[in-house]
Structure formats: structure tokens, C-alpha cells
Design a protein around this motif. Structure first.
Motif, short mmCIF file in Angstrom:
data_model
loop_
_atom_site.label_atom_id
_atom_site.label_comp_id
_atom_site.label_asym_id
_atom_site.label_seq_id
_atom_site.Cartn_x
_atom_site.Cartn_y
_atom_site.Cartn_z
N ALA A 153 -8.58 6.40 0.19
CA ALA A 153 -7.67 6.30 1.34
C ALA A 153 -7.63 7.61 2.12
CB ALA A 153 -6.27 5.93 0.86
N VAL A 154 -7.53 8.71 1.41
CA VAL A 154 -7.42 10.00 2.09
C VAL A 154 -8.73 10.35 2.78
CG1 VAL A 154 -7.06 12.47 1.73
CG2 VAL A 154 -5.61 10.84 0.56
N GLY A 155 -9.85 10.05 2.13
CA GLY A 155 -11.14 10.35 2.75
C GLY A 155 -11.45 9.43 3.91
N GLY A 156 -11.01 8.20 3.81
CA GLY A 156 -11.30 7.22 4.86
C GLY A 156 -12.02 6.03 4.27
N ARG A 157 -11.41 4.85 4.44
CA ARG A 157 -11.95 3.67 3.77
C ARG A 157 -12.88 2.87 4.65
NH1 ARG A 157 -6.06 1.93 4.43
NH2 ARG A 157 -6.12 0.18 5.88
N ALA A 158 -13.00 3.27 5.91
CA ALA A 158 -13.77 2.44 6.83
C ALA A 158 -15.28 2.58 6.61
CB ALA A 158 -13.42 2.79 8.27
N GLY A 159 -15.71 3.73 6.13
CA GLY A 159 -17.15 3.93 5.96
C GLY A 159 -17.49 4.36 4.56
N LEU A 160 -18.71 4.82 4.36
CA LEU A 160 -19.15 5.20 3.03
C LEU A 160 -19.09 6.70 2.80
CD1 LEU A 160 -22.15 2.76 2.90
CD2 LEU A 160 -19.99 2.56 1.68
#
Lengths: 303, 583
Positions: free
Chosen positions: B250-257
């Protein structure tokens, strides 16, 4: 899991005593007691999740806070009964703050409530760890000794707890059906926009519903504290068993809550008594998965 | 696209040079976080793309770790052990996940919290079993003394490169998967699962497959974790690690890899820096997590991306492949008669349909009219698997429609437009049309190739001539006006080339001019498809222009059936519509 609650002790002691006649009676009493405990624990989540649609992943942590209140009262040397108002005040205040800062922005985004309250659960666990440390705490028995029920000696505290839950549940049931507040809550649950249009202050109503939900969780924690190990991670078991009860029973009604508690409590005790704690856990999990698969709305829901 | 590939390659090369630049201990630490990041990539696939959140990924991670640890300690390290070990560490978690996914997703539409809780409970169960099954897992103390992955691949040296290599493989592999039709279908699931089912896609199976892929990746990561740490304890299966995987993602970003890896690495190094100075740093992580949920749902990667878009090239307008493969219309069967026989639907105490019997001739346009609450939409719901019927039969030729799931009804070439326009509003017009063209047509393997993006049909061309805005393939469909949404929804329904077209109030909310165009389009396209049409409509002019036959419903029963002229003469219909006694 309810394994913490499902104390097999009484069950086994009876067998060793050789009083086989009492086995069934004890079993029934235990089953009633476990159902009542589950109802007590799940009630807050049923309100917050079933009515407000907030998937409160920190539900178990509010139970945990309540239990720590009982521990604080004991450490301070106060009368054990004081733990109940203290638990309500502490969890209610935390609930009020949480509602105002986090939940209020998320009522239309159920999935985000799930994540945010999960972060909240982490935060509460950490906070308690900071204050009390990671180790187990124990709270002394309040009413040691037994009372004879139909010729079967049964722990007095459990009986008191059971009666309190039954009274509170019946009271809440009647209140919800008959009072105007109950009607306003129903209006808000079924159509918040329309409810607002007819003059119900849904912001405040939701706020107090949330506070009510989490403070019953706190109350449950304070009542259960003498029976369980009090530690920062104790909430997880309660969270999962609460959600399982709601899966089986269905959302939104008090009847469903009762049925779900009876099923989950029953499955857990039977499987735990026959095999072990893990078996109870697996049985409850399996039952829940099958309910999700075959009856996703539960046994008794308003849909 | 080429630019993004170049960036990925540069990142990979950068990772390879870490040991040389920062030394082998930093690389050892980073290796662990990269392994965690791989698990996060699987979570991003499920959560960021398909919209369901697996909360117990440590279960699969731990299974992979125990399998690898067990294999390495029992058989020693070597090439002969490596391959079967990796296959087992990927396949066993994947099989378990597909089983759980199939059970939970198959009968449930939507991505509620229950699935997440089941996975969480499974992880807790795994933790309990790992603790109690000492003969297998070493119990509380775990499996220790795990040798290196391969002779000569030291955990403080060579293993790092192996990890980076595998991370490169998962990144490119999952990245490819996200770009295929399969990946686009997952996006459609997260937007509007019910609508996707009406296009004949068995969404539960798609989600179960996705969950299985994510579990396989987690298992692979676990298999790398075991030789990296040299010990596997029940912590590797537990709830806490599961929770951390999700937080990193979640913190890193869930939209991409890239996001999950970024999150794991950033929080990992932050934690190892703070752990000694600030004992309760986890509370800070929890606060950051709450902040991300409330304010920055796209995480670090999303922030970088939006910063990039301020001055970089706009990546949204990449040229899509042309639709240059013309598909023939599937051979039309002899379109059968549709028959309602004494259909009764009761919901609770309310009777929605009561002994409804009506027969719909093939290749005709049938308009259904009736006052609100007459049961018009419910009749369609009963046909497409969203309303169980109490008694009676709905037959389409030899087939019974009742009791089927929506995707199975669609597979019988029944297409439906819902009353409220129902499109994939977070996707472009072109992507919406892709889904409709793929409906009941795309093969299982084709979902993993790029060819289906190039498909075109004569029906699609006819639709584009009627509604030119459909050619604007890059436009987000959520930006369309209400009228255009109706048209898009209609276009999607027709583009899936059904033999029975069910249109629920296709002209609602349209202007007079738009209503005219829509009416023409309906009659032209149903004729082109050689299909049977059922149209629910309130606008009597539309009914007059479209209908071969008109059916009047009233209080769940058929009041009258006939041509428009006959219906006008019918005294019962007059009574219902013009007031008087309400029968």
C-alpha cells in the motif's frame, strides 16, 4: 479464535469426577455460556459493520483495550466493578476520536475503512505495548466459587456474565424495535441520504452508533478479562471469530447475531473437545468458507 | 512504451551494481527486502488490478520457504534439487490458492472483506500448524542450518544476484500478464464484475487464477527466503508478516509492480535504521499506513508518477494497436422461440411475477410496456440469472434459462443492457469495446496473447458509424455524458453479438434527437445481428417505431399481447393506462 473463550476445563473435570450424568447438562450450560460470550463480543462489530458498513478491523483491539482497563483497575486496587465504566469511557473516547479523524471520511468507501482500521489496530497494539509491555497480564477472578444449577455446580462468574448478556441483549432487541432512536438508526442504515432529507442528523447518529459499538467491545473486554490472558495481540482472535459469526449469521439483524454465535461457538467447542484447539480452528474456518460459498448472506439477514 | 522498458532495464542494472557500490552487507539486506517486494507484486496484481485483497500471503510465502528449507536440508544444495524444489514451491501454494479462490469467489460477485478475512484466518491457521507440527517444521524453533541455494552461491554474495534475476523475471512476467487481455479483464472485474459476467466471463475463475498466480509468486519468494536466511520459523507463515506485506504494497503503491518493491525496500531500510534508536517505530509505520489509505491511495509510486507527469511525456496516450483483424460473425443458429411458462417469482411476501406466460417469436422486436412495478425488469432478471424463479419455466428453444449463472446465460448468446447504464467507467472507450468483442469469443490461450486487441467486427464498424464518439478509443468512458453512456452500453451489448438482445430502457435520459438515433440504431443492429430483441421502453413513440409486437405487463402478469394497433384497442390496457378502475 473462541478457543480462548471455550474453556474445556469444566467439561473435562466433570468426566474425571465420574459424574457422567452431568456431562450433558454441563455441555448445554457451556454451549449457552459460549454463545453468550460470542454475542457479547460480536455485538459491537455487528453494529459497526452491519449498520454503518464500517469493516472495523480494530474491533478486537477495542476488546483488548477493555481488558487492559480491568487490569488497570486491579493494579490501582479499585473495586473490580469500576472496570466496566472505565472500559466504556476509555474505548468510547478512543472511538470518538477515531470516528472524527478517520472513519467519518470513509463511510462511503467500505474497503478503505477496512484498511484504515487495520492501521488503527496496529497503532492501538503498539500503543498498549508502549504502556504495558508485550507480556501477558492476568486479572483475578471476581467471583470465585460455584453455584448449583439444576444440581450441576457451575462457576458463579460465568452465570453472572451469562445473565448480564441475556438481559442486555433482550433490552437492546426491544429498544431497537420500539424506540424512535432505533427507527432513526434503521432509516439511516437503509437510506442515509433520505434519512438526512427527513431531518435526521446522520453525521451525529453515525458517530454515536460507532461509539456505542466500540464501547460494547470495550465492555466485553473488561468482562472477559478475568477469564483470559490479557496481552496486546489478544484482539485478533476476537476479530476473526466476530467476522465468522457475522458470515454465518448474516448482517444487520440481532437474530442473525444470535444464530451465528450459537453455530460458531458450537462448532468450535465440539471440534475442540473431540480433537484439539487447532481442530476447532480448522472446523470454524471450514464452516465459514462453506457459508461464504453456499450462503453468502448468512442464515438470517435482512436481505 | 519503449521509454518505460528502458527505465525498467536501467533499474535492473542499478540493482545489479549495488554490491559493488554499497558493499555486500547492504546487498544482503536489500536482497531480503526485494524478496518481500516480490510477494508485494503478487498482492498488487490481486488488489491493485483485480480489486480483491489477499490478506494472508505469508501462508504461501511460508509454504515456499518450508518446502525449500526442507528440500535443501534433506537433499543438500545442487542443481538436481533446485528445479523440482522451485517448481514445488511455486505450484503447491498456487494450487492451494486456486482451491480457496474457487470456493470463495465462484458463487459470490464482488470483492468484499470476507475473502480477505478468510485468507487472514488461513495464515493464522498455518502459523498454528507450523508451530504444532514439530516433526515436519521443527516447531517453534523452526528449520535451521539451511544450506546455500546452490554450491558456490553464497547467501552474502552470489544469492543477491539470483534474487535480482528472479525479481526481474517476476516483474517482466507479471508486467506482460497485466498488458494481456487477461490483465484487462482483471481491471474490468475491479470496475464492474456483474457486467463482466453478463459478457459471459466466469469472473470467479478469473479471480481464482489471479490469486493462484500471486500465491505462486509468494511461494517462489519464500523459496529464495529460506537459503537467504538459513532458517525458517513459523513467523514466516504468520499474520504479522502477512500484514506487513500488505502495508509495504500500500505504501509503495499497489497500482503497478515497482511500487510494492519500492515500499518493501523503503520501509525495510527505514526500519533497520530506526529499530535501534526508536523502539516504537512500528507505530510510525502504522500512522503512515493510515495516512496512505486516507490521502495517497496510489502510494509512493503514484506520487512519483504524478510528479513525472507534470514535466515528462504523458504516458496515457500511447498508440494502441490498430483493429486490423476482421472477424466473421459467428454462424447464426436457427434462433429459437423464447417462452415463459407460468413463471412466478416471489421475494419474501411480495409476488413479483405471477404465472407469467408469454412466447416471443424469433427475429422480431418485442417491446415490453407497463406501469412501474409491473415486473418488466424482473422478467429480464429472471432470464439472466440474477433473480431465482419460484415456479414455472423459461425456455429458449431446448434450453432452460432459469437457474443458470449470468455468465452461462450469456454463453447461450443472450446479451443484456441494464436499466442504469452499466459500463467499465474507469476504462477507456476502446477498452470497453475490447471486452464486448471478446465476449464468448476469446479462447483461454488467446487471453495471454496480444492479438485480440486487434479484432474488429462488422457490427463494431456499423456501431462506430452510428455513434462516432466510439472511435475516440482513448477517452475515459467515465467522462461520457449520460446519453453517451446509454449509447456505449447499448454498443457493448450489441457488439458481443448476441442472438437474443435484451434492452432495458435504452432511451432513458436521452434527448429527442438522441432518442431518434438510438431507435434507428436498435432496429438496424438487431436486424444486422439477425437476432430477437426485447426492449423495455416507456416512450410510446419509440415503442410504435420499433415494435413488431407489444407485450403489456401489469402487476406481474401479462395483460395483453399484440401489435401496437391491437394494444391500443385493448380495453384492459386502456383501463390501466388511462385511469379508471385499476382492475
Amino acid at each position: 479464535m473462541p478457543a480462548e473463550i471455550a474453556d474445556e476445563g469444566t467439561f473435562r473435570v466433570r468426566i474425571e469426577d465420574g459424574r457422567h450424568v452431568d456431562l450433558l447438562g454441563t455441555y448445554v450450560l457451556n454451549q449457552l455460556y459460549i454463545t453468550a460470550i460470542l454475542v457479547l463480543v460480536v455485538l459491537g462489530l455487528a453494529v459497526v459493520f452491519g449498520w454503518l458498513g464500517v469493516m472495523n478491523m480494530a474491533h478486537g483491539e477495542f476488546v483488548m483495550l477493555g481488558a487492559y482497563c480491568a487490569y488497570m483497575v486491579q493494579e490501582a486496587g479499585w473495586h473490580p466493578l469500576l472496570s466496566l465504566p472505565l472500559a466504556v469511557v476509555v474505548t468510547g473516547t478512543v472511538g470518538l476520536a477515531v470516528e472524527g479523524s478517520i472513519i467519518r471520511h470513509l463511510y462511503r468507501r467500505p474497503f478503505d475503512t477496512f484498511l484504515a482500521t487495520w492501521g488503527l489496530a496496529l497503532l492501538l497494539r503498539e500503543g498498549v505495548e508502549v504502556i504495558f509491555g508485550r507480556g501477558y497480564k492476568s486479572v483475578d477472578q471476581v467471583l470465585p466459587g460455584t453455584v448449583d444449577v439444576l444440581g450441576i455446580p457451575y462457576p458463579a462468574y460465568r452465570l453472572v456474565l451469562f445473565s448480564a448478556v441475556v438481559l442486555a441483549f433482550v433490552g437492546l432487541f426491544l429498544f431497537y424495535r420500539a424506540s424512535t432512536l432505533g427507527a432513526r438508526i434503521k432509516a439511516m442504515v437503509t437510506n442515509p441520504v433520505l434519512a438526512e432529507a427527513v431531518g435526521i442528523n446522520t453525521t451525529r447518529l453515525a458517530q454515536w452508533t460507532f461509539v456505542f459499538g466500540v464501547s460494547t467491545a470495550g465492555l466485553a473486554g473488561a468482562l472477559l478479562a478475568p477469564l483470559v490472558r490479557v496481552e496486546p495481540f489478544m484482539g485478533l482472535d476476537y476479530l476473526l471469530s466476530s467476522f465468522f459469526v457475522l458470515i454465518v449469521g448474516g448482517l444487520g439483524t440481532l437474530e442473525g447475531l444470535l444464530i451465528g454465535s450459537a453455530v460458531i461457538g458450537g462448532v468450535d467447542t465440539v471440534a475442540s473437545a473431540i480433537l484439539d484447539k487447532s481442530a476447532g480452528y480448522i472446523a470454524v474456518l471450514t464452516v465459514s468458507i462453506f457459508f461464504l460459498w453456499l450462503r453468502p448472506h448468512g442464515l438470517y439477514s435482512r436481505r | 512504451m519503449a521509454f518505460i522498458h528502458a527505465a525498467k532495464l536501467a533499474a535492473l542494472l542499478g540493482l545489479f551494481s549495488v554490491p559493488a557500490v554499497w558493499g555486500s552487507y547492504a546487498a544482503y539486506e536489500l536482497g531480503l527486502y526485494l524478496v518481500y517486494g516480490m510477494v508485494g507484486q503478487g498482492i498488487a496484481l490481486c488488489w491493485g488490478r483485480a480489486g480483491f485483497l489477499p490478506l494472508g500471503q505469508a501462508l504461501f510465502f511460508g509454504i515456499g520457504a518450508y518446502l525449500a528449507g526442507g528440500a535443501l536440508t534433506t537433499f543438500g544444495s545442487g542443481w538436481l534439487v533446485l528445479l523440482p524444489m522451485l517448481v514445488a514451491a511455486i505450484l503447491i501454494p498456487a494450487l492451494l490458492a486456486s482451491l480457496v479462490g474457487a470456493l470463495v469467489f465462484e458463487r459470490q460477485v464482488g470483492s468484499g472483506p470476507y475473502f480477505s478475512l478468510i485468507t487472514l484466518a488461513l495464515a493464522m491457521l498455518g502459523f498454528q500448524l507450523a508451530n504444532s507440527m514439530e516433526w515436519l517444521t521443527g516447531g517453534f524453533n523452526g528449520l535451521s542450518g539451511i544450506p546455500d541455494l546452490l554450491p558456490g552461491v553464497d547467501r552474502f554474495d552470489g544469492l543477491y544476484y539470483v534474487i535480482v534475476g528472479f525479481l526481474g523475471m517476476t516483474t517482466f512476467g507479471l508486467g506482460y500478464l497485466l498488458r494481456t487481455p487477461f490483465g484487462q479483464l482483471l481491471l474490468a472485474i475491479s470496475q464492474n464484475e456483474m457486467r463482466l459476467q453478463l459478457f459471459g466471463f466466469r469472473t470467479g475463475v478469473l479471480k481464482a487464477c489471479t490469486f493462484a498466480v500471486s500465491a505462486g509468486v509468494a511461494g517462489l519468494a519464500g523459496a529464495l527466503y529460506a537459503p537467504h536466511q538459513g532458517i525458517v520459523t513459523p513467523q514466516a507463515v504468520g499474520f504479522l508478516l502477512s500484514a506487513e506485506f500488505v502495508i509495504w504494497t500500500a505504501v509503495g503503491g499497489r497500482a503497478g509492480l515497482a511500487g510494492p518493491v519500492l515500499g518493501a525496500v523503503a520501509i525495510g531500510f527505514l526500519a533497520s535504521g530506526l529499530r535501534d534508536t526508536l523502539p516504537y517505530w512500528e507505530a510510525i509505520v502504522a500512522l503512515v499506513f493510515i495516512g496512505v489509505v486516507l490521502q495517497w491511495p496510489t502510494g509512493i509510486a503514484g506520487m512519483i508518477q504524478s510528479g513525472w507527469q507534470l514535466w515528462g511525456p504523458d504516458s496515457r496516450h500511447q498508440p494502441a494497436p490498430m483493429r486490423d483483424i476482421a472477424l466473421p460473425m459467428p454462424p447464426r443458429r436457427r434462433t429459437p422461440v423464447l417462452q415463459f411458462e407460468d413463471v412466478t417469482v416471489k421475494v419474501g411476501s411480495a409476488t413479483i411475477l405471477e404465472n407469467l406466460s408469454v412466447s416471443i417469436e424469433p427475429r422480431s422486436i418485442n417491446c415490453v410496456i407497463g406501469p412501474n412495478g409491473a415486473g418488466k425488469t424482473s422478467a429480464l432478471n429472471a432470464m439472466t440469472g440474477s433473480l431465482p424463479i419460484t415456479s414455472g419455466h423459461i425456455r429458449w428453444g431446448q434450453r432452460r434459462l432459469q437457474g443458470l449463472r449470468p455468465y452461462a446465460v450469456s454463453a447461450l448468446r443472450v446479451g443484456r443492457k441494464l436499466q442504469v447504464p452499466s459500463i467499465f467507467s474507469g476504462m477507456t472507450i476502446g477498452q470497453n469495446l475490447d471486452i464486448a468483442l471478446w465476449a464468448n469469443r476469446i479462447g483461454l490461450l488467446e487471453r495471454l496473447t496480444m492479438t485480440p486487441y486487434r479484432w474488429r467486427t462488422s457490427v463494431l464498424s456499423a456501431l462506430e458509424d452510428r455513434f462516432p464518439f466510439l472511435r475516440d478509443g482513448f477517452r475515459m468512458s467515465g467522462e461520457l455524458s449520460v446519453g453517451q453512456r446509454q449509447m456505449l452500453d447499448f454498443a457493448l451489448t450489441v457488439a458481443s453479438e448476441p442472438e437474443l438482445v435484451l434492452l432495458d430502457e435504452p432511451c432513458a435520459g436521452l434527448s429527442v434527437e438522441e432518442t431518434g438515433r438510438m431507435t434507428e440504431a436498435i432496429s438496424e443492429l438487431i436486424a444486422e445481428l439477425d437476432a430477437t430483441g426485447i426492449v423495455i421502453e416507456h416512450d410510446i413513440d419509440v415503442v410504435e417505431r420499433l415494435s413488431d409486437r407489444v407485450h403489456v405487463l401489469h402487476q406481474g402478469q401479462l395483460l395483453a399481447s399484440g401489435t401496437m394497433a391491437e394494444i391500443r384497442q385493448d380495453p384492459h390496457v386502456q383501463a390501466v393506462y388511462a385511469g379508471g378502475s385499476k382492475v
